[in-house]
Design a protein around this motif. Structure first.
Motif, PDB file in Angstrom:
ATOM      1  N   ARG A 130      11.374   2.835 -14.972  1.00 37.78           N
ATOM      2  CA  ARG A 130      12.593   3.586 -14.628  1.00 37.78           C
ATOM      3  C   ARG A 130      13.035   4.470 -15.794  1.00 37.78           C
ATOM      4  O   ARG A 130      13.637   5.512 -15.621  1.00 37.78           O
ATOM      5  CB  ARG A 130      13.713   2.623 -14.243  1.00 37.78           C
ATOM      6  CG  ARG A 130      13.673   2.213 -12.771  1.00 37.78           C
ATOM      7  CD  ARG A 130      15.040   1.713 -12.299  1.00 37.78           C
ATOM      8  NE  ARG A 130      15.581   0.670 -13.171  1.00 37.78           N
ATOM      9  CZ  ARG A 130      15.272  -0.625 -13.072  1.00 37.78           C
ATOM     10  NH1 ARG A 130      14.463  -1.028 -12.122  1.00 37.78           N
ATOM     11  NH2 ARG A 130      15.790  -1.503 -13.894  1.00 37.78           N
ATOM     12  N   ASN A 131      12.703   4.015 -17.044  1.00 37.85           N
ATOM     13  CA  ASN A 131      13.084   4.806 -18.230  1.00 37.85           C
ATOM     14  C   ASN A 131      11.990   5.775 -18.668  1.00 37.85           C
ATOM     15  O   ASN A 131      12.024   6.305 -19.777  1.00 37.85           O
ATOM     16  CB  ASN A 131      13.403   3.860 -19.402  1.00 37.85           C
ATOM     17  CG  ASN A 131      14.716   3.134 -19.164  1.00 37.85           C
ATOM     18  OD1 ASN A 131      15.557   3.614 -18.414  1.00 37.85           O
ATOM     19  ND2 ASN A 131      14.873   1.981 -19.785  1.00 37.85           N
ATOM     20  N   GLY A 132      10.968   5.939 -17.829  1.00 34.53           N
ATOM     21  CA  GLY A 132       9.970   6.963 -18.137  1.00 34.53           C
ATOM     22  C   GLY A 132       8.787   6.492 -18.956  1.00 34.53           C
ATOM     23  O   GLY A 132       8.165   7.292 -19.670  1.00 34.53           O
ATOM     24  N   LEU A 133       8.438   5.203 -18.868  1.00 35.93           N
ATOM     25  CA  LEU A 133       7.245   4.709 -19.564  1.00 35.93           C
ATOM     26  C   LEU A 133       6.439   3.843 -18.605  1.00 35.93           C
ATOM     27  O   LEU A 133       6.962   2.869 -18.057  1.00 35.93           O
ATOM     28  CB  LEU A 133       7.648   3.870 -20.788  1.00 35.93           C
ATOM     29  CG  LEU A 133       6.518   3.043 -21.421  1.00 35.93           C
ATOM     30  CD1 LEU A 133       5.487   3.949 -22.091  1.00 35.93           C
ATOM     31  CD2 LEU A 133       7.088   2.045 -22.439  1.00 35.93           C
ATOM     32  N   ALA A 190       5.288  13.227  -8.041  1.00 33.80           N
ATOM     33  CA  ALA A 190       5.562  14.276  -7.057  1.00 33.80           C
ATOM     34  C   ALA A 190       7.033  14.683  -7.042  1.00 33.80           C
ATOM     35  O   ALA A 190       7.386  15.779  -6.595  1.00 33.80           O
ATOM     36  CB  ALA A 190       5.138  13.799  -5.671  1.00 33.80           C
ATOM     37  N   GLU A 191       7.899  13.794  -7.556  1.00 34.40           N
ATOM     38  CA  GLU A 191       9.336  14.135  -7.598  1.00 34.40           C
ATOM     39  C   GLU A 191       9.695  14.962  -8.825  1.00 34.40           C
ATOM     40  O   GLU A 191      10.828  15.347  -9.016  1.00 34.40           O
ATOM     41  CB  GLU A 191      10.168  12.846  -7.625  1.00 34.40           C
ATOM     42  CG  GLU A 191      10.869  12.548  -6.309  1.00 34.40           C
ATOM     43  CD  GLU A 191      10.177  11.437  -5.557  1.00 34.40           C
ATOM     44  OE1 GLU A 191      10.308  10.287  -5.984  1.00 34.40           O
ATOM     45  OE2 GLU A 191       9.500  11.743  -4.562  1.00 34.40           O
ATOM     46  N   GLY A 192       8.708  15.153  -9.692  1.00 32.68           N
ATOM     47  CA  GLY A 192       8.961  15.961 -10.885  1.00 32.68           C
ATOM     48  C   GLY A 192       9.300  15.147 -12.127  1.00 32.68           C
ATOM     49  O   GLY A 192       9.608  15.707 -13.177  1.00 32.68           O
ATOM     50  N   THR A 193       9.255  13.831 -12.027  1.00 34.36           N
ATOM     51  CA  THR A 193       9.573  12.991 -13.191  1.00 34.36           C
ATOM     52  C   THR A 193       8.348  12.858 -14.095  1.00 34.36           C
ATOM     53  O   THR A 193       7.256  12.543 -13.623  1.00 34.36           O
ATOM     54  CB  THR A 193      10.004  11.566 -12.733  1.00 34.36           C
ATOM     55  OG1 THR A 193      11.049  11.710 -11.781  1.00 34.36           O
ATOM     56  CG2 THR A 193      10.432  10.709 -13.896  1.00 34.36           C
ATOM     57  N   TRP A 194       8.562  13.099 -15.392  1.00 35.82           N
ATOM     58  CA  TRP A 194       7.486  12.924 -16.378  1.00 35.82           C
ATOM     59  C   TRP A 194       7.584  11.519 -16.973  1.00 35.82           C
ATOM     60  O   TRP A 194       8.683  11.020 -17.221  1.00 35.82           O
ATOM     61  CB  TRP A 194       7.597  13.949 -17.508  1.00 35.82           C
ATOM     62  CG  TRP A 194       7.079  15.296 -17.125  1.00 35.82           C
ATOM     63  CD1 TRP A 194       7.814  16.333 -16.639  1.00 35.82           C
ATOM     64  CD2 TRP A 194       5.718  15.743 -17.175  1.00 35.82           C
ATOM     65  NE1 TRP A 194       6.993  17.414 -16.380  1.00 35.82           N
ATOM     66  CE2 TRP A 194       5.704  17.088 -16.709  1.00 35.82           C
ATOM     67  CE3 TRP A 194       4.506  15.173 -17.564  1.00 35.82           C
ATOM     68  CZ2 TRP A 194       4.537  17.837 -16.624  1.00 35.82           C
ATOM     69  CZ3 TRP A 194       3.345  15.924 -17.484  1.00 35.82           C
ATOM     70  CH2 TRP A 194       3.363  17.245 -17.020  1.00 35.82           C
ATOM     71  N   GLN A 216       0.816  -1.211   0.000  1.00 36.26           N
ATOM     72  CA  GLN A 216       0.000   0.000   0.000  1.00 36.26           C
ATOM     73  C   GLN A 216       0.855   1.270   0.000  1.00 36.26           C
ATOM     74  O   GLN A 216       0.483   2.267  -0.595  1.00 36.26           O
ATOM     75  CB  GLN A 216      -0.941   0.004   1.218  1.00 36.26           C
ATOM     76  CG  GLN A 216      -2.077  -0.995   1.122  1.00 36.26           C
ATOM     77  CD  GLN A 216      -3.203  -0.539   0.197  1.00 36.26           C
ATOM     78  OE1 GLN A 216      -3.502   0.633   0.118  1.00 36.26           O
ATOM     79  NE2 GLN A 216      -3.807  -1.477  -0.502  1.00 36.26           N
ATOM     80  N   ALA A 217       1.987   1.205   0.679  1.00 35.27           N
ATOM     81  CA  ALA A 217       2.780   2.431   0.854  1.00 35.27           C
ATOM     82  C   ALA A 217       3.622   2.777  -0.365  1.00 35.27           C
ATOM     83  O   ALA A 217       4.145   3.883  -0.466  1.00 35.27           O
ATOM     84  CB  ALA A 217       3.677   2.278   2.073  1.00 35.27           C
ATOM     85  N   SER A 218       3.742   1.834  -1.321  1.00 31.68           N
ATOM     86  CA  SER A 218       4.714   2.050  -2.398  1.00 31.68           C
ATOM     87  C   SER A 218       4.132   2.755  -3.621  1.00 31.68           C
ATOM     88  O   SER A 218       4.667   2.673  -4.703  1.00 31.68           O
ATOM     89  CB  SER A 218       5.291   0.693  -2.819  1.00 31.68           C
ATOM     90  OG  SER A 218       4.239  -0.115  -3.310  1.00 31.68           O
ATOM     91  N   ALA A 219       3.031   3.447  -3.446  1.00 37.67           N
ATOM     92  CA  ALA A 219       2.375   4.048  -4.609  1.00 37.67           C
ATOM     93  C   ALA A 219       3.124   5.260  -5.136  1.00 37.67           C
ATOM     94  O   ALA A 219       3.681   6.038  -4.373  1.00 37.67           O
ATOM     95  CB  ALA A 219       0.963   4.467  -4.224  1.00 37.67           C
ATOM     96  N   LEU A 220       3.100   5.387  -6.461  1.00 38.20           N
ATOM     97  CA  LEU A 220       3.579   6.612  -7.100  1.00 38.20           C
ATOM     98  C   LEU A 220       2.598   7.724  -6.724  1.00 38.20           C
ATOM     99  O   LEU A 220       1.397   7.479  -6.671  1.00 38.20           O
ATOM    100  CB  LEU A 220       3.442   6.457  -8.611  1.00 38.20           C
ATOM    101  CG  LEU A 220       4.570   5.971  -9.487  1.00 38.20           C
ATOM    102  CD1 LEU A 220       4.069   5.916 -10.927  1.00 38.20           C
ATOM    103  CD2 LEU A 220       5.763   6.902  -9.396  1.00 38.20           C
ATOM    104  N   GLN A 221       3.099   8.903  -6.455  1.00 37.82           N
ATOM    105  CA  GLN A 221       2.194  10.037  -6.242  1.00 37.82           C
ATOM    106  C   GLN A 221       2.127  10.815  -7.549  1.00 37.82           C
ATOM    107  O   GLN A 221       3.106  11.428  -7.953  1.00 37.82           O
ATOM    108  CB  GLN A 221       2.726  10.947  -5.135  1.00 37.82           C
ATOM    109  CG  GLN A 221       2.714  10.332  -3.758  1.00 37.82           C
ATOM    110  CD  GLN A 221       1.321  10.384  -3.130  1.00 37.82           C
ATOM    111  OE1 GLN A 221       0.529  11.266  -3.444  1.00 37.82           O
ATOM    112  NE2 GLN A 221       1.019   9.427  -2.262  1.00 37.82           N
ATOM    113  N   ILE A 222       0.989  10.737  -8.226  1.00 38.84           N
ATOM    114  CA  ILE A 222       0.850  11.448  -9.503  1.00 38.84           C
ATOM    115  C   ILE A 222       0.247  12.828  -9.237  1.00 38.84           C
ATOM    116  O   ILE A 222      -0.781  12.940  -8.570  1.00 38.84           O
ATOM    117  CB  ILE A 222      -0.051  10.658 -10.479  1.00 38.84           C
ATOM    118  CG1 ILE A 222       0.512   9.251 -10.714  1.00 38.84           C
ATOM    119  CG2 ILE A 222      -0.209  11.409 -11.805  1.00 38.84           C
ATOM    120  CD1 ILE A 222       1.889   9.202 -11.316  1.00 38.84           C
TER     121      ILE A 222
END
Ligand SMILES: Cc1ncc(COP(=O)(O)O)c(C=O)c1O
Length: 422
Positions: free
Chosen positions: A382-385, A37-41, A20-26
């Motif tokens: 990791r490569n942005g996809l 949330a870290e600024g990665t597109w 549950q805790a490992s979610a990406l924050q979009i």
């Protein structure tokens, strides 16, 4: 005192409690891209929840929602009607083939499949028959309400409780690859014929035009036409679950258009409102609705929700239909889907890839095991996809607005990820 976001109290669905805790924050989404949330597109290879067909944040959809919100957010669908829902029902009747004219609006795909079944079962009562048996694919997925969950035989979605009526799940015997042949279609139809013949007369057969969650299985050409014939022979209703495939996802407006058939009931969601706002629609033939005049106790549709046919959601769906036509998104889905499939099919020579298949902008890479599929999705991330993986299958379904450059970027990132499998 505000709580730390790391101590999330949000219970996310279909996610193990340990993860549950490992979610990406979009935090932001535009077109085919999303930002964390870290600024990665990231390039969004899964259209949000497989639903942002017109891309994220489409200005015409936002404008339609804003204008409708300011004028009238919604009103009691039992006591009154409003123009956005009326317009949507009329437009769906124009879009759908044959006598598919009568639409009931709900809020989610699961509510839609459940409504479709309730209408189908009530139809049989209305005409004085007691048919209740329903037939679905074992690897089909039709949602997560109590009833919706019973319709699937997938081990990871299956319900622990018993269904309120008999449901037969047809298990596919061939691999998805072997299925895509004339013999595959015949063998699959024979299984449905057998299931229809053995047991009480079936009330309905419900299928997806392409099995999404059940391994992204592309059904053989001619299968739906054969299934339509079988249902006609047995007087059984054919329900098409177009929740994932509808509105251009497969390169045709609806998945069943590939076989040129007319179902008795169609369930639509996801792309209908491009993920901007919850909405689902169930459209039935006029002949089915007509039988509700014969109900022993005149109650009409014994089904409905407070927010069903929400005016803002309906206004967005009307705008979605405009965007699909103006931007030729069905055509783009076919063109970019073919380009993507061609690019990814080269990966079939990799020893850990067992199949690459697709239809329109649904493309699947099947790996030798779930761990390989997980590794592909992780490297791509990791490569942005962003892509999904289920049952050893990587599922790719980007927005229908995807450009050629984005398609090539997606192919390139996935090819790199597969190359790193070793
Ligand atoms: C084919 C199909 N049917 C039904 C559903 C359920 O829709 P919802 O999640 O909106 O309830 C889904 C969801 O993924 C689906 O793919």
């Amino acid at each position: 005192m505000s709580r730390s976001i790391s101590k999330s109290l949000l219970w996310r669905p279909w996610t193990p409690i340990t993860q549950q805790a490992s979610a990406l924050q979009i935090v932001e989404a535009r077109g085919s891209r999303i930002r964390d949330a870290e600024g990665t597109w990231y390039l969004d290879g899964i259209s949000g929840v497989l639903n942002a067909s017109c891309g994220h944040g489409h200005p015409k959809l936002i404008e339609a929602a804003t204008q409708q919100m300011q004028r009238l957010a919604h009103y009691d669908p039992m006591a009154a009607s409003h123009q956005p829902a009326e317009t949507l029902a009329a437009r769906l009747a124009d879009l759908l083939p044959g006598d598919l004219n009568e639409t009931c609006l709900v809020n989610s795909g699961s509510e839609g499949t459940e409504a479709a079944l309730k209408i189908a079962l009530q139809y049989w009562r209305n005409i004085g028959d007691d048919r209740e048996r329903v037939i679905t694919f074992e690897a089909g997925y039709h949602g997560s309400t109590f009833l919706g969950q019973q319709l699937s035989g997938l081990p990871f979605t299956v319900s622990d409780w018993t269904a309120p009526f008999p449901i037969d799940h047809v298990a596919m015997r061939e691999s998805p690859r072997a299925l895509r042949t004339a013999e595959g279609a015949e063998a699959l139809l024979a299984l449905f014929a057998q299931t229809l013949e053995n047991g009480a007369p079936a009330a309905a057969v419900m299928v997806e035009p392409l099995l999404g969650l059940g391994g992204c299985v592309v059904l053989p050409e001619g299968f739906l036409a054969g299934l339509r014939r079988l249902c006609d022979q047995h007087g059984t209703l054919l329900i098409l679950d177009e929740v994932f495939c509808g509105f251009g996802r497969t390169g045709r407006m609806f998945g069943f258009d590939h076989d040129g058939i007319t179902p008795d009931i169609v369930v639509m969601s996801k792309g209908i409102s491009s993920g901007l706002i919850p909405l689902a629609a169930v459209t039935v033939t006029s002949a089915i609705k007509e039988t509700f005049k014969n109900e022993p106790v005149a109650q009409g549709l014994r089904y409905g929700h407070t927010t069903g046919g929400h005016a803002v959601a309906s206004a967005v769906a009307n705008a979605v239909l405009g965007v699909i036509a103006e931007e030729k998104l069905v055509e783009n889905s076919a063109i970019q889907g073919a380009r993507m499939l061609e690019g990814l099919q080269a990966l079939q020579s990799h020893p850990k890839i067992t199949d690459v298949r697709g239809l329109g902008l649904i493309v699947a890479i099947e790996a030798d095991c779930p761990a390989s599929a997980g590794a592909i999705a992780e490297t791509a991330g990791r490569n942005g996809l962003l892509v999904r993986h289920e049952r050893g299958v990587v599922r790719i379904a980007p927005p229908l607005t995807i450009t050629t450059d984005e398609t090539l970027e997606l192919v390139d990132k996935l090819s790199t990820a597969v190359g790193l499998l070793g």
